[in-house]
Design an enzyme around this catalytic site. Structure first.
Site: not given
Length: 327
Positions: A48, A133, A167
């Site tokens: 990430e 995200k 994540c």
């Protein structure tokens, strides 16, 4: 879905960026891509926001102290399209690999908007997707703007139907189901090392647990890539604060590896240290487990449950003539 399911080598990269230096970090990524390809990898997954790093100051400083660091990250972020993405696409093309890598994406419309973005690049160098995200986690909200549902897509690649999440998104059952329901068989889960987590939180264990859950529930393979905390990062973030330096060196803050459709690791995961984990993936192993639990097929009740996903990009302004629809 093809009858001849691919068999291939996956590479999960566990490494630290050259912190807040996008040029040097992309150079490091290019070298690691070439190394993985030389070792037979056809899929290479990076952490990430690998380019150019994670905003650890959100966890160690108050917002006033961290504000100058936000500006440093904004100036070091990646434009999409832009030269750093072009360099990564060229590296994937030279190596002939499917590439997944996280970047800090600088918004075109605002100096205050940064996205935690996962790039998926095909072996011909084509940018297949840029997933932002959906929800920055906890202190991350001080840095990143939320993404939208337009990038929750599974991509048809030579290594099979591939989906990505960053994540904490891997704890979101609806996001994961959205990918599974599009036929995902290979999942890329990218993380950052989190030594600043609460004392009772074992990040390595948490990563493994999430990967196992997605694999077992969806009967898929997951390639997990996590960053590490380099001495350079410790020096920049902690300075002379010995307690913080000790915290940033906390063990079991990173785990990378490959997990199979039974939820078990395919090979021994790598914990904390830099390196590349290689594993052989045979997507035919996904068939028989789905006969027992196919949560996107016979093992569901679509007359009882229905998931609605808004696939529209969220843009700050729309004009009737469509002239400003794209950022």
């Amino acid at each position: 879905m093809p009858q001849d399911l691919p068999r291939f080598t996956a590479a999960a990269v566990q490494a630290a960026p050259v912190y807040l230096d996008p040029d040097a970090t992309v150079d490091k990524a290019v070298a690691l891509i070439a190394e993985a390809a030389r070792n037979g990898a056809q899929l290479v997954v990076f952490p990430e926001v690998f380019v150019p790093g994670y905003p650890y100051w959100n966890w160690t400083m108050n917002p006033i102290q961290g504000s100058p660091w936000f500006e440093r990250l904004q100036r070091a972020a990646v434009d999409l399209p832009g030269p750093h993405v072009e360099a990564l696409c060229a590296a994937a093309r030279r190596a002939g690999v499917v590439l997944v890598i996280g970047v800090n994406e600088r918004a075109a419309h605002s100096l205050g908007a940064l996205y935690n973005t996962m790039l998926t690049i095909g072996p011909d160098g084509t940018l297949l997707g840029a997933h932002r995200k959906l929800v920055p986690t906890w202190a991350e909200k001080l840095t990143w703007t939320p993404g939208d549902g337009s990038s929750l897509r599974v991509h048809d690649t030579p290594v099979g139907p591939l989906g990505v999440l960053a994540c904490g998104e891997n704890t979101n059952p609806l996001a994961r189901f959205t990918l599974l329901a599009q036929g995902e068989l290979v999942h890329a889960a990218s993380y950052i090392a989190l030594p600043v987590a609460p004392e009772d939180y074992d990040m390595a264990e948490a990563i493994a647990l999430r990967a196992a859950a997605h694999c077992f529930e969806g009967k898929v393979f997951t390639v997990v890539s996590c960053s590490t905390v380099s001495p350079e990062i410790v020096d920049l973030i902690a300075g002379e604060d010995q307690e913080l330096r000790k915290q940033l060196a906390r063990p079991r803050s990173a785990l990378s590896g490959v997990f199979g459709p039974d939820g078990r690791p395919v090979v021994e995961p790598l914990v904390d240290e830099e390196g590349i984990v290689y594993a052989e993936i045979d997507l035919a192993r996904c068939i028989q487990p789905k006969q027992m639990h196919d949560i996107v097929g016979h093992y569901n009740r679509f007359d009882v449950f229905r998931l609605h996903v808004d696939p529209r990009p969220h843009r700050p302004v729309l004009f009737p003539d469509g002239s400003k629809e794209d950022e």
